[in-house]
Design a protein around this motif. Structure first.
Motif, PDB file in Angstrom:
ATOM      1  N   ALA A 141     100.577  81.647  95.154  1.00 29.24           N
ATOM      2  CA  ALA A 141     100.237  81.337  93.758  1.00 29.24           C
ATOM      3  C   ALA A 141     101.011  82.245  92.813  1.00 29.24           C
ATOM      4  N   TRP A 142     101.061  83.543  93.137  1.00 29.93           N
ATOM      5  CA  TRP A 142     101.800  84.493  92.314  1.00 29.93           C
ATOM      6  C   TRP A 142     103.284  84.140  92.289  1.00 29.93           C
ATOM      7  N   GLY A 143     103.843  83.823  93.439  1.00 30.90           N
ATOM      8  CA  GLY A 143     105.261  83.469  93.513  1.00 30.90           C
ATOM      9  C   GLY A 143     105.589  82.218  92.728  1.00 30.90           C
ATOM     10  N   ASN A 144     104.767  81.180  92.887  1.00 34.76           N
ATOM     11  CA  ASN A 144     105.000  79.934  92.148  1.00 34.76           C
ATOM     12  C   ASN A 144     104.883  80.150  90.643  1.00 34.76           C
ATOM     13  N   GLN A 145     103.957  81.005  90.239  1.00 40.61           N
ATOM     14  CA  GLN A 145     103.760  81.301  88.821  1.00 40.61           C
ATOM     15  C   GLN A 145     104.979  82.004  88.225  1.00 40.61           C
ATOM     16  N   ASN A 146     105.671  82.814  89.010  1.00 41.46           N
ATOM     17  CA  ASN A 146     106.801  83.607  88.511  1.00 41.46           C
ATOM     18  C   ASN A 146     108.172  83.043  88.868  1.00 41.46           C
ATOM     19  N   ALA A 147     108.219  81.949  89.598  1.00 44.65           N
ATOM     20  CA  ALA A 147     109.489  81.409  90.092  1.00 44.65           C
ATOM     21  C   ALA A 147     110.411  80.928  88.973  1.00 44.65           C
ATOM     22  N   ALA A 148     109.877  80.254  87.967  1.00 46.01           N
ATOM     23  CA  ALA A 148     110.733  79.732  86.892  1.00 46.01           C
ATOM     24  C   ALA A 148     111.418  80.871  86.148  1.00 46.01           C
ATOM     25  N   SER A 149     110.720  81.969  85.966  1.00 50.16           N
ATOM     26  CA  SER A 149     111.307  83.134  85.306  1.00 50.16           C
ATOM     27  C   SER A 149     112.453  83.710  86.139  1.00 50.16           C
ATOM     28  N   ALA A 150     112.254  83.753  87.450  1.00 52.68           N
ATOM     29  CA  ALA A 150     113.319  84.254  88.333  1.00 52.68           C
ATOM     30  C   ALA A 150     114.503  83.295  88.318  1.00 52.68           C
ATOM     31  N   ASP A 151     114.232  82.003  88.315  1.00 50.77           N
ATOM     32  CA  ASP A 151     115.297  81.003  88.298  1.00 50.77           C
ATOM     33  C   ASP A 151     116.140  81.125  87.026  1.00 50.77           C
ATOM     34  N   ALA A 152     115.494  81.508  85.930  1.00 49.13           N
ATOM     35  CA  ALA A 152     116.205  81.710  84.663  1.00 49.13           C
ATOM     36  C   ALA A 152     116.786  83.115  84.552  1.00 49.13           C
ATOM     37  N   ASN A 153     116.607  83.925  85.588  1.00 52.87           N
ATOM     38  CA  ASN A 153     117.113  85.297  85.663  1.00 52.87           C
ATOM     39  C   ASN A 153     116.556  86.197  84.559  1.00 52.87           C
ATOM     40  N   HIS A 154     115.290  85.986  84.211  1.00 52.48           N
ATOM     41  CA  HIS A 154     114.649  86.858  83.226  1.00 52.48           C
ATOM     42  C   HIS A 154     114.422  88.235  83.836  1.00 52.48           C
ATOM     43  N   GLN A 155     114.669  89.249  83.035  1.00 51.36           N
ATOM     44  CA  GLN A 155     114.481  90.631  83.460  1.00 51.36           C
ATOM     45  C   GLN A 155     113.458  91.281  82.542  1.00 51.36           C
ATOM     46  N   PRO A 156     112.714  92.217  82.962  1.00 50.56           N
ATOM     47  CA  PRO A 156     112.635  92.721  84.328  1.00 50.56           C
ATOM     48  C   PRO A 156     111.814  91.783  85.215  1.00 50.56           C
ATOM     49  N   ARG A 157     112.003  91.916  86.510  1.00 53.41           N
ATOM     50  CA  ARG A 157     111.215  91.149  87.471  1.00 53.41           C
ATOM     51  C   ARG A 157     109.785  91.695  87.470  1.00 53.41           C
ATOM     52  N   PRO A 158     108.801  90.831  87.681  1.00 49.57           N
ATOM     53  CA  PRO A 158     107.417  91.313  87.663  1.00 49.57           C
ATOM     54  C   PRO A 158     107.060  92.171  88.869  1.00 49.57           C
ATOM     55  N   VAL A 159     106.277  93.177  88.607  1.00 51.22           N
ATOM     56  CA  VAL A 159     105.667  94.012  89.655  1.00 51.22           C
ATOM     57  C   VAL A 159     104.174  93.902  89.406  1.00 51.22           C
ATOM     58  N   SER A 160     103.451  93.343  90.390  1.00 48.09           N
ATOM     59  CA  SER A 160     102.033  93.081  90.223  1.00 48.09           C
ATOM     60  C   SER A 160     101.259  93.644  91.417  1.00 48.09           C
ATOM     61  N   ILE A 161      99.957  93.579  91.306  1.00 47.73           N
ATOM     62  CA  ILE A 161      99.064  94.059  92.362  1.00 47.73           C
ATOM     63  C   ILE A 161      98.211  92.894  92.835  1.00 47.73           C
ATOM     64  N   SER A 162      98.165  92.677  94.131  1.00 48.29           N
ATOM     65  CA  SER A 162      97.340  91.605  94.696  1.00 48.29           C
ATOM     66  C   SER A 162      95.870  91.930  94.464  1.00 48.29           C
ATOM     67  N   LYS A 163      95.089  90.883  94.271  1.00 43.96           N
ATOM     68  CA  LYS A 163      93.647  91.082  94.131  1.00 43.96           C
ATOM     69  C   LYS A 163      93.015  91.548  95.436  1.00 43.96           C
ATOM     70  N   PHE A 164      93.780  91.503  96.521  1.00 40.20           N
ATOM     71  CA  PHE A 164      93.277  91.937  97.829  1.00 40.20           C
ATOM     72  C   PHE A 164      93.644  93.386  98.152  1.00 40.20           C
ATOM     73  N   LEU A 165      94.263  94.087  97.215  1.00 39.72           N
ATOM     74  CA  LEU A 165      94.592  95.498  97.437  1.00 39.72           C
ATOM     75  C   LEU A 165      93.305  96.266  97.434  1.00 39.72           C
TER      76      LEU A 165
END
Length: 165
Positions: A141-165
């Protein structure tokens, strides 16, 4: 302050990479990253397909957030001091038998090594999440949510924390 200063020392992160442009839902290359410190970076762990088989491709990196086609990093564990060598050994467990395991993919490899990190050692579990299926769904879910931004090469790349941490 470098962008790598946003990463937690001894944080274990899932790395997702785009495989297609535009992104196809749930279609990622998977890896792990263990961050050591802001000055030296950390270690990238992943396997890659070479010819008709798989090879381990682990090594140090000082610019993980600059990786080609990177979607971002999602922290899934915090490694206690002095446990880094244990984690490194666990993440290399299957390196010599990658092509002996059926249906191997980078995603399958990730969950094989994460299962090892779920095991209690000396009263401690590195990976606290008990449900790898739920963790996988969270990562996807996190990857799909951020994929379009990566495809457009938006910077900076997201750094997030899983809810399971």
């Amino acid at each position: 302050m470098s962008l790598d200063d946003t990463l937690k020392v001894n944080g274990l992160y899932i790395m997702l990479f785009l495989r297609t442009s535009p992104h196809t839902t749930n279609n990622f290359h998977w890896g792990l990253y263990l961050h050591r410190n802001p000055q030296q970076g950390g270690t990238k762990y992943h396997i890659k397909n070479q010819g008709s088989g798989w090879i381990a491709d682990h090594g140090p990196t000082s610019g993980v957030l600059k990786s080609f086609l990177l979607v971002g990093l999602l922290q899934i564990a915090a490694i206690p001091n002095n446990w880094e060598d244990h984690v490194d050994q666990q993440l290399r467990t299957y390196d010599s038998v990658l092509n002996d395991l059926s249906d191997m993919t980078c995603r399958v490899w990730i969950f094989l090594v994460l299962a090892l990190l779920q095991k209690e050692v000396n009263g401690y579990k590195i990976l606290k999440c008990t449900d790898l299926t739920a963790l996988e769904a969270d990562i996807m879910a996190w990857g799909n949510q951020n994929a379009a931004s990566a495809d457009a090469n938006h910077q900076p790349r997201p750094v997030s924390i899983s809810k399971f941490l």
